[in-house]
Scaffold this motif. Structure first.
Motif, PDB file in Angstrom:
ATOM      1  N   ALA A  79       0.854  -1.191   0.000  1.00 16.77           N
ATOM      2  CA  ALA A  79       0.000   0.000   0.000  1.00 16.77           C
ATOM      3  C   ALA A  79       0.885   1.234   0.000  1.00 16.77           C
ATOM      4  CB  ALA A  79      -0.895   0.007   1.233  1.00 16.77           C
ATOM      5  N   LEU A  81       0.853   5.547   0.703  1.00 16.70           N
ATOM      6  CA  LEU A  81       0.192   6.795   1.067  1.00 16.70           C
ATOM      7  C   LEU A  81       1.020   7.940   0.490  1.00 16.70           C
ATOM      8  CD1 LEU A  81      -1.998   8.298   2.497  1.00 16.70           C
ATOM      9  CD2 LEU A  81      -0.682   8.175   4.595  1.00 16.70           C
ATOM     10  N   GLY A 100     -10.042   1.539   1.197  1.00  9.61           N
ATOM     11  CA  GLY A 100      -8.850   0.697   1.205  1.00  9.61           C
ATOM     12  C   GLY A 100      -9.158  -0.733   0.790  1.00  9.61           C
ATOM     13  N   TRP A 148      -5.947   8.557   6.861  1.00 10.64           N
ATOM     14  CA  TRP A 148      -5.360   8.045   5.617  1.00 10.64           C
ATOM     15  C   TRP A 148      -4.542   6.790   5.879  1.00 10.64           C
ATOM     16  CZ3 TRP A 148      -6.733   9.337   0.860  1.00 10.64           C
ATOM     17  CH2 TRP A 148      -7.390  10.566   0.676  1.00 10.64           C
ATOM     18  N   THR A 152      -4.851   2.805   4.360  1.00  9.58           N
ATOM     19  CA  THR A 152      -3.828   1.885   3.851  1.00  9.58           C
ATOM     20  C   THR A 152      -3.792   0.611   4.687  1.00  9.58           C
ATOM     21  OG1 THR A 152      -2.094   2.888   5.188  1.00  9.58           O
ATOM     22  CG2 THR A 152      -2.359   3.763   2.994  1.00  9.58           C
ATOM     23  N   GLN A 155      -6.261  -1.910   3.643  1.00  4.56           N
ATOM     24  CA  GLN A 155      -5.836  -2.603   2.431  1.00  4.56           C
ATOM     25  C   GLN A 155      -5.190  -3.943   2.782  1.00  4.56           C
ATOM     26  OE1 GLN A 155      -4.040   0.416  -0.140  1.00  4.56           O
ATOM     27  NE2 GLN A 155      -3.325  -1.204  -1.506  1.00  4.56           N
ATOM     28  N   ILE A 160       3.861  -1.226   3.729  1.00  3.84           N
ATOM     29  CA  ILE A 160       3.239   0.093   3.581  1.00  3.84           C
ATOM     30  C   ILE A 160       4.324   1.116   3.257  1.00  3.84           C
ATOM     31  CG2 ILE A 160       1.862   1.873   4.714  1.00  3.84           C
ATOM     32  CD1 ILE A 160       0.710  -0.194   6.515  1.00  3.84           C
TER      33      ILE A 160
ATOM     34  N   ILE B 238      -3.818   7.729  -5.297  1.00  7.76           N
ATOM     35  CA  ILE B 238      -4.486   6.819  -4.377  1.00  7.76           C
ATOM     36  C   ILE B 238      -5.175   5.719  -5.179  1.00  7.76           C
ATOM     37  CG2 ILE B 238      -6.379   6.607  -2.724  1.00  7.76           C
ATOM     38  CD1 ILE B 238      -4.315   8.089  -1.343  1.00  7.76           C
ATOM     39  N   VAL B 242      -4.369   1.602  -4.847  1.00  4.43           N
ATOM     40  CA  VAL B 242      -5.251   0.526  -4.410  1.00  4.43           C
ATOM     41  C   VAL B 242      -5.593  -0.419  -5.563  1.00  4.43           C
ATOM     42  CG1 VAL B 242      -6.263   1.769  -2.483  1.00  4.43           C
ATOM     43  CG2 VAL B 242      -7.352   1.866  -4.721  1.00  4.43           C
TER      44      VAL B 242
END
Lengths: 271, 345
Positions: A79, A81, A100, A148, A152, A155, A160, B238, B242
């Protein structure tokens, strides 16, 4: 899962940002990328998350080019951010975190039991359960960033990536965010890779530090090993002294420059 | 009280989360719109009470009112609902993909593009089947969408930039439309002019059957793509992160938006500002989640065109003002307000 780069070259337009870079992200650790503004650390991070196509070379996910994996499958393992994401006005924390789950859903299956569990857990881990129905834009900077991060987390990935997750936050909230990430690494063994600007906090939280300079890795290793006055000089063009953090024992960079100087203090730490 | 209803069926592998607020708002708004449709059906030279309208619809009314209602009034009401709904959905989709509250097919010139090819079609191929008209409108709309994509879209999409390009395109399409009308035989000129301002005057069941399949199919596709639109609202990075197949999803949504615009323009003409107003109303009512916005925006669009048409044909009776004049009178000041509110973005 392993994440690595092989002879990676990245550029914006004509200008190369990263050249011929070989890198292995240590699994289950916190890795922090440091470097001066515009050195390409954010670019590198974004390319690790397949947001940017390499000019040559490759990002390897489990030994295979990341662009050869279906993007949905990548999203279940990794994931990202990005820096300063913006939510539409009025979107609630819950609605954000729910997104997510995108890689696990299809047009018929949009809210499975697993989706619900993952969202509930992500809200819990970030301490946002009570704020779930609040609009994201009504939260404080720290809470917003936590929302936020919760997205993630939902997800459900082992890795990350975060691009400057503490920028624009005051010190309290910086520590709050970094503690949260530290916890995630400690308790769930998630691999965390992030770009940070604060060298001292980088040294405190990172297991593995990567200094980027001149389109290449200048040095990498544990902060204790690599953090030297020479490194700060070469990477940031700044003279400094490396001291020891009196609370944590980790390296601390004290920059030289102008400023008030009190006569009774000497350059040597007193403790 | 829980804020959401979750619907799950293990047997059909279906699961859904519906916001309580969005669900009841949709139901309530739909009922109001239906009520307005019934009242509106009864309004006109020959006044018929709502109860009598209902009876006629159920086939138990007097034969006289049944004739007026089913053959004269009902097609117009249905076309208003469908055209408005199509504009509403197109606006919601457009705003989601370009992440810009100022965007809508009419502001950006997509409606104008549809008008050019539709007018060209009407004036040049006078004997061609009317069922081809939506395709002609669609072709013009897609051309403009493509130009927008080339010039504004791929480079950051600054709100004002995109709107500027759109306004330029709109002026260009306006000029082309004028040329086609001037060149056309005189009998067609006034017909084309009325159609252009956006009028559903004198619609028949043919018009209903023209737009209905487009409306239903494209709306179904839009619902299927709702989650892609939803993730796009969080920004491209974003969405990519995903695992959204960004270009493909943007293209699909754009085609749906263009198709809805083309169909609506082909039947109702360039009814201005509906596609801009409807998603804003929806957002005020149910928040920014696209799955909630889409149905409410459809209903809001229907409501605006229906209400606008009611005003247009009753307030100035016996004159029948084009509905587009009414919607623009409301929409244009709102657009200026939006420009003001979003300045500096």
């Amino acid at each position: 899962m392993t994440l690595a780069t092989k002879q990676l070259t990245l550029s914006y337009g004509e200008k190369p940002i990263i050249e011929n870079l070989d890198l292995q992200i240590p699994a289950g650790k916190i890795t922090v990328l440091i470097g001066s503004n515009g050195c390409g650390k954010s670019t590198l991070l974004r390319s690790l998350a397949r947001l940017l196509k390499p000019v040559t070379g490759a990002i390897l996910l489990d030994g295979r080019d990341i662009f050869q994996h279906p993007t949905r499958e990548v999203a279940k393992q990794l994931a990202i951010l990005p820096q300063g994401p913006a939510a539409p006005e009025g979107l609630t924390v819950f609605q954000l975190v729910k997104q997510g789950r995108y890689p696990y859903q299809n047009w018929l299956q949009q809210w499975s039991k697993q989706d619900e569990q993952a969202v509930v857990q992500a809200l819990q881990a970030t301490g946002l359960t009570a704020l779930a129905d609040r609009p994201v834009d009504s939260l404080s900077g720290g809470q917003r960033q936590r929302a936020w991060i919760a997205m993630t987390l939902a997800q459900g990935t082992g890795t990350i990536l975060l691009d400057e997750p503490t920028t624009y936050l005051d010190m309290t909230h910086q520590i709050e965010i970094l503690d949260l990430l530290y916890e995630l690494n400690e308790t769930e063994k998630r691999t965390i890779v992030m770009v940070l600007h604060d060298l001292n906090l980088s040294c405190r939280y990172a297991h593995h530090l990567i200094a980027i300079s001149n389109r290449q890795i200048y040095a990498q290793g544990s902060p204790e090993e690599i953090m030297t006055e020479q490194l700060v000089r070469d990477v940031f063009q700044l003279d400094s002294q490396i001291a020891v953090d009196p609370l944590y024992g980790t390296p601390m960079c004290i920059p030289y420059g102008k400023g008030r100087k009190l006569a009774q203090r000497t350059a040597v730490p007193q403790y | 009280m829980k804020a959401n209803y979750s619907v799950r069926s293990r047997k059909f592998a279906v699961s859904l989360l519906i916001s309580r607020r969005a669900f009841w708002t949709t139901v309530f708004f739909a009922l109001i719109t239906i009520a307005l449709a019934i009242v509106s059906t009864g309004m006109g030279e020959m006044k018929i009470s709502p109860a009598e309208v209902l009876k006629a619809l159920l086939g138990i009314g007097s034969p006289q009112s049944a004739l007026v209602i089913t053959t004269l009034r009902l097609p117009r009401i249905l076309v208003a609902l469908l055209v408005g709904g199509a504009f509403g959905a197109a606006g919601a989709i457009m705003q989601a993909i370009v992440r810009n509250p100022l965007a809508s097919p009419d502001i950006l010139g997509v409606t104008g593009g549809a008008s050019v090819t539709a007018v060209a079609f009407i004036t040049i191929f006078q004997s061609a089947s009317i069922f081809l008209l939506p395709f002609a409108a669609f072709a013009g709309a897609i051309l403009i969408a493509f130009v927008l994509y080339l010039f504004g879209w791929k480079r950051g999409l600054g709100s004002f930039r995109l709107v500027m390009i759109g306004i330029g395109l709109k002026a260009l399409t306006g000029a082309l439309v004028t040329i086609f009308i001037v060149l056309a035989p005189q009998i067609l000129t006034s017909k084309a002019m009325i159609w252009l301002t956006g009028s559903i005057y004198g619609t028949s069941w043919t018009d209903v059957s023209l737009i209905l399949p487009w409306f239903l199919i494209l709306l179904a596709l839009a619902s299927i793509c709702a989650r892609h639109a939803n993730i796009l609202q969080l920004g491209e990075e974003i969405a990519l992160g995903v695992g959204s197949r960004l270009s493909r999803n943007q293209l699909c949504l754009m085609l749906i938006c263009v198709g809805l615009t083309g169909a609506a323009v082909a039947i109702g003409g360039a009814i201005g500002f509906v596609a801009l107003l409807a998603p804003h109303i929806a957002r005020q009512l149910v928040g920014p989640s696209f799955g909630s916005i889409l149905p409410v925006s459809v209903i809001a669009g229907s409501f605006i065109v229906l209400g606008g048409d009611l005003i247009a044909r009753t307030a100035f009776a016996p004159l029948d003002v084009p509905v587009g004049a009414i919607t623009s009178a409301i929409g244009a000041p709102f657009f200026i307000y939006l420009l003001y509110k979003n300045r500096g973005r």
